[in-house]
Write a protein that holds these residues in place. Structure first.
Motif, PDB file in Angstrom:
ATOM      1  N   LEU A 139       0.787  -1.025  -0.082  1.00 43.30           N
ATOM      2  CA  LEU A 139      -0.026   0.052   0.185  1.00 43.30           C
ATOM      3  C   LEU A 139       0.756   1.112  -0.145  1.00 43.30           C
ATOM      4  CD1 LEU A 139      -2.893  -0.993   2.674  1.00 43.30           C
ATOM      5  CD2 LEU A 139      -2.847  -1.066   0.174  1.00 43.30           C
ATOM      6  N   ARG A 140       1.814   1.346   0.910  1.00 39.23           N
ATOM      7  CA  ARG A 140       2.625   2.564   0.935  1.00 39.23           C
ATOM      8  C   ARG A 140       3.710   2.682  -0.088  1.00 39.23           C
ATOM      9  NH1 ARG A 140       1.763   6.432   4.685  1.00 39.23           N
ATOM     10  NH2 ARG A 140       3.941   7.037   4.532  1.00 39.23           N
ATOM     11  N   GLY A 141       4.210   1.256  -0.346  1.00 40.77           N
ATOM     12  CA  GLY A 141       5.260   1.131  -1.158  1.00 40.77           C
ATOM     13  C   GLY A 141       4.805   1.171  -2.610  1.00 40.77           C
ATOM     14  N   PHE A 142       4.433   0.029  -3.108  1.00 41.15           N
ATOM     15  CA  PHE A 142       4.200  -0.186  -4.370  1.00 41.15           C
ATOM     16  C   PHE A 142       3.225   0.838  -5.022  1.00 41.15           C
ATOM     17  CE2 PHE A 142       1.959  -2.463  -7.933  1.00 41.15           C
ATOM     18  CZ  PHE A 142       2.950  -2.225  -8.876  1.00 41.15           C
ATOM     19  N   LYS A 143       2.205   0.682  -4.242  1.00 37.11           N
ATOM     20  CA  LYS A 143       0.694   1.606  -4.857  1.00 37.11           C
ATOM     21  C   LYS A 143       1.172   2.982  -4.968  1.00 37.11           C
ATOM     22  CE  LYS A 143      -3.197   0.467  -4.540  1.00 37.11           C
ATOM     23  NZ  LYS A 143      -4.351   0.362  -5.572  1.00 37.11           N
ATOM     24  N   ILE A 144       1.764   3.591  -3.961  1.00 34.33           N
ATOM     25  CA  ILE A 144       2.324   5.064  -4.307  1.00 34.33           C
ATOM     26  C   ILE A 144       3.273   5.063  -5.360  1.00 34.33           C
ATOM     27  CG2 ILE A 144       3.530   6.797  -3.108  1.00 34.33           C
ATOM     28  CD1 ILE A 144       2.112   6.087  -0.515  1.00 34.33           C
ATOM     29  N   TRP A 145       4.449   4.150  -5.238  1.00 36.96           N
ATOM     30  CA  TRP A 145       5.498   4.364  -6.289  1.00 36.96           C
ATOM     31  C   TRP A 145       4.941   4.336  -7.820  1.00 36.96           C
ATOM     32  CZ3 TRP A 145       7.751   0.452  -9.664  1.00 36.96           C
ATOM     33  CH2 TRP A 145       8.738   0.747 -10.288  1.00 36.96           C
ATOM     34  N   SER A 146       4.019   3.234  -8.041  1.00 32.80           N
ATOM     35  CA  SER A 146       3.373   2.784  -9.215  1.00 32.80           C
ATOM     36  C   SER A 146       2.251   3.723  -9.652  1.00 32.80           C
ATOM     37  CB  SER A 146       2.679   1.381  -9.324  1.00 32.80           C
ATOM     38  OG  SER A 146       1.844   1.497  -8.563  1.00 32.80           O
ATOM     39  N   SER A 147       1.649   4.581  -8.768  1.00 38.62           N
ATOM     40  CA  SER A 147       0.752   5.500  -8.990  1.00 38.62           C
ATOM     41  C   SER A 147       1.364   6.936  -9.808  1.00 38.62           C
ATOM     42  CB  SER A 147      -0.054   5.866  -7.946  1.00 38.62           C
ATOM     43  OG  SER A 147       0.582   6.587  -6.833  1.00 38.62           O
ATOM     44  N   TYR A 148       2.531   7.025  -9.421  1.00 38.25           N
ATOM     45  CA  TYR A 148       3.172   8.327 -10.085  1.00 38.25           C
ATOM     46  C   TYR A 148       4.082   8.044 -11.403  1.00 38.25           C
ATOM     47  CZ  TYR A 148       1.864  10.833  -5.763  1.00 38.25           C
ATOM     48  OH  TYR A 148       1.081  11.403  -4.855  1.00 38.25           O
ATOM     49  N   ARG A 149       3.186   7.741 -12.223  1.00 38.99           N
ATOM     50  CA  ARG A 149       3.782   6.857 -13.751  1.00 38.99           C
ATOM     51  C   ARG A 149       4.972   7.571 -14.033  1.00 38.99           C
ATOM     52  NH1 ARG A 149      -0.228   3.370 -15.378  1.00 38.99           N
ATOM     53  NH2 ARG A 149      -1.086   2.905 -13.683  1.00 38.99           N
ATOM     54  N   THR A 150       5.137   8.788 -14.303  1.00 36.50           N
ATOM     55  CA  THR A 150       6.264   9.718 -14.748  1.00 36.50           C
ATOM     56  C   THR A 150       7.493   9.505 -13.917  1.00 36.50           C
ATOM     57  OG1 THR A 150       4.665  11.402 -15.619  1.00 36.50           O
ATOM     58  CG2 THR A 150       7.250  11.793 -15.234  1.00 36.50           C
ATOM     59  N   GLN A 151       7.159   9.469 -12.326  1.00 35.62           N
ATOM     60  CA  GLN A 151       8.473   9.072 -11.739  1.00 35.62           C
ATOM     61  C   GLN A 151       8.763   7.532 -11.713  1.00 35.62           C
ATOM     62  OE1 GLN A 151       9.814  11.283  -9.584  1.00 35.62           O
ATOM     63  NE2 GLN A 151      11.331   9.555  -8.931  1.00 35.62           N
ATOM     64  N   MET A 152       8.009   6.770 -11.864  1.00 34.66           N
ATOM     65  CA  MET A 152       8.285   5.465 -12.204  1.00 34.66           C
ATOM     66  C   MET A 152       9.078   5.138 -13.521  1.00 34.66           C
ATOM     67  SD  MET A 152       5.635   2.149 -12.297  1.00 34.66           S
ATOM     68  CE  MET A 152       4.947   2.346 -13.787  1.00 34.66           C
ATOM     69  N   VAL A 153       8.754   5.851 -14.302  1.00 32.51           N
ATOM     70  CA  VAL A 153       9.580   5.521 -15.666  1.00 32.51           C
ATOM     71  C   VAL A 153      10.825   6.236 -15.447  1.00 32.51           C
ATOM     72  CG1 VAL A 153       9.637   6.397 -18.148  1.00 32.51           C
ATOM     73  CG2 VAL A 153       7.563   5.513 -17.139  1.00 32.51           C
ATOM     74  N   LEU A 154      11.160   7.202 -14.879  1.00 36.72           N
ATOM     75  CA  LEU A 154      12.235   7.799 -14.608  1.00 36.72           C
ATOM     76  C   LEU A 154      13.046   7.201 -13.815  1.00 36.72           C
ATOM     77  CD1 LEU A 154      11.215  11.800 -14.082  1.00 36.72           C
ATOM     78  CD2 LEU A 154      12.359  10.762 -16.002  1.00 36.72           C
ATOM     79  N   ASN A 155      12.586   6.343 -12.801  1.00 34.75           N
ATOM     80  CA  ASN A 155      13.188   5.516 -11.870  1.00 34.75           C
ATOM     81  C   ASN A 155      13.732   4.401 -12.740  1.00 34.75           C
ATOM     82  OD1 ASN A 155      11.185   5.739  -8.868  1.00 34.75           O
ATOM     83  ND2 ASN A 155      12.819   6.985  -9.390  1.00 34.75           N
ATOM     84  N   ILE A 156      12.978   3.817 -13.461  1.00 32.97           N
ATOM     85  CA  ILE A 156      13.475   2.636 -14.471  1.00 32.97           C
ATOM     86  C   ILE A 156      14.632   3.178 -15.258  1.00 32.97           C
ATOM     87  CG2 ILE A 156      12.884   0.906 -16.060  1.00 32.97           C
ATOM     88  CD1 ILE A 156      10.082   1.015 -14.706  1.00 32.97           C
ATOM     89  N   LEU A 157      14.417   4.387 -15.828  1.00 39.68           N
ATOM     90  CA  LEU A 157      15.624   4.659 -16.745  1.00 39.68           C
ATOM     91  C   LEU A 157      16.785   4.964 -15.992  1.00 39.68           C
ATOM     92  CD1 LEU A 157      13.624   7.454 -19.054  1.00 39.68           C
ATOM     93  CD2 LEU A 157      14.285   5.177 -19.572  1.00 39.68           C
ATOM     94  N   SER A 158      16.548   5.657 -14.775  1.00 41.23           N
ATOM     95  CA  SER A 158      17.953   5.730 -14.139  1.00 41.23           C
ATOM     96  C   SER A 158      18.531   4.432 -13.623  1.00 41.23           C
ATOM     97  CB  SER A 158      17.521   6.725 -12.806  1.00 41.23           C
ATOM     98  OG  SER A 158      16.727   5.674 -11.769  1.00 41.23           O
ATOM     99  N   TRP A 159      17.909   3.353 -13.634  1.00 38.60           N
ATOM    100  CA  TRP A 159      18.698   1.967 -13.294  1.00 38.60           C
ATOM    101  C   TRP A 159      19.181   1.408 -14.698  1.00 38.60           C
ATOM    102  CZ3 TRP A 159      13.529  -0.789 -11.307  1.00 38.60           C
ATOM    103  CH2 TRP A 159      12.935  -0.186 -10.303  1.00 38.60           C
ATOM    104  N   VAL A 160      18.550   1.907 -15.695  1.00 43.46           N
ATOM    105  CA  VAL A 160      19.081   1.199 -17.132  1.00 43.46           C
ATOM    106  C   VAL A 160      20.263   2.029 -17.816  1.00 43.46           C
ATOM    107  CG1 VAL A 160      18.435   0.534 -19.357  1.00 43.46           C
ATOM    108  CG2 VAL A 160      16.978   0.082 -17.503  1.00 43.46           C
ATOM    109  N   LEU A 161      20.005   3.333 -17.750  1.00 46.50           N
ATOM    110  CA  LEU A 161      20.993   4.325 -18.768  1.00 46.50           C
ATOM    111  C   LEU A 161      22.197   4.151 -18.372  1.00 46.50           C
ATOM    112  CD1 LEU A 161      18.715   7.236 -19.309  1.00 46.50           C
ATOM    113  CD2 LEU A 161      19.300   5.311 -21.040  1.00 46.50           C
ATOM    114  N   PRO A 162      22.592   4.256 -16.959  1.00 44.71           N
ATOM    115  CA  PRO A 162      24.099   4.025 -16.630  1.00 44.71           C
ATOM    116  C   PRO A 162      24.636   2.959 -16.854  1.00 44.71           C
ATOM    117  CG  PRO A 162      22.653   4.948 -14.519  1.00 44.71           C
ATOM    118  CD  PRO A 162      21.680   4.309 -15.682  1.00 44.71           C
TER     119      PRO A 162
END
Length: 268
Positions: free
Chosen positions: A14-37
């Motif tokens: 509830l406090r982790g995944f639901k909040i993280w996945s509800s902000y789609r732009t932030q979620m995409v930026l997080n994944i890009l920050s994992w992959v691009l480096p």
């Protein structure tokens, strides 16, 4: 048992995944920050060529930096996540509710750490998978790898509690979170061996458990080294934990009592 499961569900889903996945732009930026480096360092290594990389003692640069990025990000992200979660609760004005709850603020910190472990385990798994796709051959000794990761996580908890203590005292400008999010890539042998560093910086890097853990994880995950073969690294990590865990708990308790005594617990 039911209470623990309910809390895990509440904090992780509830406090982790639901909040993280509800902000789609932030979620995409997080994944890009994992992959691009990963691709950045891959093309840097490719452009330098194997002969130049071998001169600094690295036989396979892609394998070297993939392990480094996966676990350096793991440590720094967990520390940043926990201090940021505490900071957010101060801004939301909900930190006092956690203090008054049956679990207290220690419980809040513990369960917040679990969400940090979950999301950053996904981060590390993504980086290691990309490394595999780029040709990295893993020869994993499962037992020694798990032992080193466990000891690295314990030391991370110690640093996390110090970081959370600073957040309670200074509110903003947390030096521990800043150090781990910025300087450990440079100092802990994440993307190049520490042997190329100036001697004072090299000595400082040896005072970080992450430096020892990255060295051990490369040997256990890429060369299949056993616990006995990595005994010196494991003993060093145990020694770090003997210092960092009591230090983290002690500093966090001090910061919490100080903030409560001064009435600044909910100030931001």
């Amino acid at each position: 048992m039911g209470g623990v499961i309910d809390k895990l569900y509440a904090y992780i889903y509830l406090r982790g995944f639901k909040i993280w996945s509800s902000y789609r732009t932030q979620m995409v930026l997080n994944i890009l920050s994992w992959v691009l480096p990963v691709f950045t360092y891959y093309f840097v290594g490719t452009s330098l060529g194997n002969s130049l990389v071998e001169k600094i003692g690295v036989s396979n640069y892609t394998a070297f930096f993939v392990i480094g990025l996966a676990f350096q990000g793991y440590v720094s992200s967990i520390i940043t996540t926990i201090s940021q979660r505490l900071r957010n609760e101060q801004l939301y004005g909900t930190i006092e509710y956690y203090v008054l709850s049956s679990g207290g603020v220690i419980s809040f910190l513990f369960y917040s750490a679990i969400w940090g472990f979950v999301i950053n385990t996904v981060n590390a798994a993504v980086i290691l998978s990309i490394g595999f796709a780029l040709g990295v051959k893993y020869h994993v000794n499962v037992l020694s790898t798990l032992v080193i990761i466990f000891l690295l996580l314990l030391s991370t908890i110690g640093f996390s509690m110090v970081s959370a203590g600073f957040t309670m005292i200074v509110k903003q400008g947390n030096p521990i979170a800043f150090f781990f999010s910025t300087f450990t890539t440079l100092m802990s042998g994440t993307v190049f061996p520490i042997t190329v560093l100036p001697l004072p910086v090299k000595l400082l890097s040896l005072a970080l458990p992450l430096t020892w853990a990255l060295n051990g994880l490369r040997l256990s995950m890429l060369s299949g080294k056993s616990i006995l073969q990595l005994l010196n690294i494991i003993l060093a990590l145990i020694a770090f934990n003997a210092i960092l865990l009591p230090l983290g708990i002690g500093f966090y308790k001090y910061a919490f009592k100080r903030a409560r005594k001064k009435g600044t617990l909910s100030e931001y």
